[in-house]
Design a protein around this motif. Structure first.
Motif, PDB file in Angstrom:
ATOM      1  N   GLY A 160       2.041   3.116   8.220  1.00 30.90           N
ATOM      2  CA  GLY A 160       1.455   3.306   8.357  1.00 30.90           C
ATOM      3  C   GLY A 160      -0.447   3.275   9.294  1.00 30.90           C
ATOM      4  N   PRO A 161      -0.944   4.743   9.136  1.00 25.61           N
ATOM      5  CA  PRO A 161      -1.732   4.320  10.615  1.00 25.61           C
ATOM      6  C   PRO A 161      -2.710   2.508   9.948  1.00 25.61           C
ATOM      7  N   TYR A 162      -3.253   2.525   9.454  1.00 26.46           N
ATOM      8  CA  TYR A 162      -3.788   0.895   9.183  1.00 26.46           C
ATOM      9  C   TYR A 162      -3.097  -0.433   9.192  1.00 26.46           C
ATOM     10  N   ASN A 163      -1.817  -0.463   8.598  1.00 30.25           N
ATOM     11  CA  ASN A 163      -0.980  -0.978   8.612  1.00 30.25           C
ATOM     12  C   ASN A 163      -0.653  -1.889  10.160  1.00 30.25           C
ATOM     13  N   ILE A 164      -0.755  -3.193  10.246  1.00 23.33           N
ATOM     14  CA  ILE A 164      -0.503  -3.697  11.885  1.00 23.33           C
ATOM     15  C   ILE A 164       0.371  -4.517  11.537  1.00 23.33           C
ATOM     16  N   GLY A 165       0.745  -5.023  10.682  1.00 20.74           N
ATOM     17  CA  GLY A 165       2.241  -5.965  11.095  1.00 20.74           C
ATOM     18  C   GLY A 165       2.250  -6.716   9.292  1.00 20.74           C
ATOM     19  N   ARG A 166       3.129  -7.159   8.787  1.00 25.59           N
ATOM     20  CA  ARG A 166       3.395  -8.002   7.372  1.00 25.59           C
ATOM     21  C   ARG A 166       2.541  -7.704   6.529  1.00 25.59           C
ATOM     22  N   GLY A 167       1.934  -6.155   6.334  1.00 29.05           N
ATOM     23  CA  GLY A 167       1.289  -5.884   5.767  1.00 29.05           C
ATOM     24  C   GLY A 167      -0.664  -6.553   5.363  1.00 29.05           C
ATOM     25  N   PRO A 177      -6.779   2.881   1.902  1.00 29.50           N
ATOM     26  CA  PRO A 177      -5.372   4.057   2.733  1.00 29.50           C
ATOM     27  C   PRO A 177      -5.089   4.981   2.096  1.00 29.50           C
ATOM     28  N   SER A 178      -4.532   5.887   2.686  1.00 32.14           N
ATOM     29  CA  SER A 178      -3.605   7.152   2.341  1.00 32.14           C
ATOM     30  C   SER A 178      -2.101   6.719   1.958  1.00 32.14           C
ATOM     31  N   ASP A 179      -1.804   5.968   2.994  1.00 30.72           N
ATOM     32  CA  ASP A 179      -0.588   5.394   3.741  1.00 30.72           C
ATOM     33  C   ASP A 179      -1.031   3.248   3.923  1.00 30.72           C
ATOM     34  N   ILE A 180       0.149   2.925   2.812  1.00 30.10           N
ATOM     35  CA  ILE A 180      -0.168   1.446   2.997  1.00 30.10           C
ATOM     36  C   ILE A 180       1.218   0.567   3.449  1.00 30.10           C
TER      37      ILE A 180
END
Length: 93
Positions: free
Chosen positions: A59-66, A52-55
Motif C-alpha cells: 500500500g502507498p502509506y505502508n513503509i514496512g512492517r505495518g 488508508p484504502s490499502d493497508i
C-alpha cells in the motif's frame, strides 16, 4: 458549574503501533494515533483525515512492517482548537 461550553479537552499521542509483530510477537512504535477532542462547543461525530484504502505491505502509506504514514499531521488537528480560542493569524499560532 455551567462551564462545559468554555472547555475543550484534547488528548494527544505521538505514536501508534505497527500492524505486524516483532520478533517477540509484540508490536513496535509507529506513526499515527487517535486524538479525541471533546467540549461543549465541539461538533461531535466527525473524523478528520482518511483511513488508508490499502493497508497491505504494498500500500502507498505502508513503509514496512505495518508502519503507516498518517494522512493528516497531528499538528493540524490543533488548528481548529486554536481558532475556537480566538487565534486568527499564523503569527499568533
Amino acid at each position: 458549574q455551567n462551564m462545559w461550553n468554555d472547555v475543550t479537552i484534547v488528548t494527544v499521542s505521538d505514536f501508534a503501533r505497527t500492524l505486524t509483530a516483532n520478533s517477540g510477537d509484540g508490536s513496535d512504535h509507529a506513526w499515527g494515533g487517535n486524538y479525541p477532542i471533546m467540549g461543549g462547543r465541539i461538533k461531535g461525530g466527525l473524523i478528520h483525515g482518511e483511513y488508508p484504502s490499502d493497508i497491505t505491505t504494498s500500500g502507498p502509506y505502508n513503509i514496512g512492517r505495518g508502519r503507516l504514514i498518517p494522512t493528516l499531521s497531528w499538528e493540524s488537528i490543533l488548528h481548529s482548537v486554536l481558532q475556537d480560542m480566538g487565534v486568527e493569524t499564523e503569527i499568533e499560532m
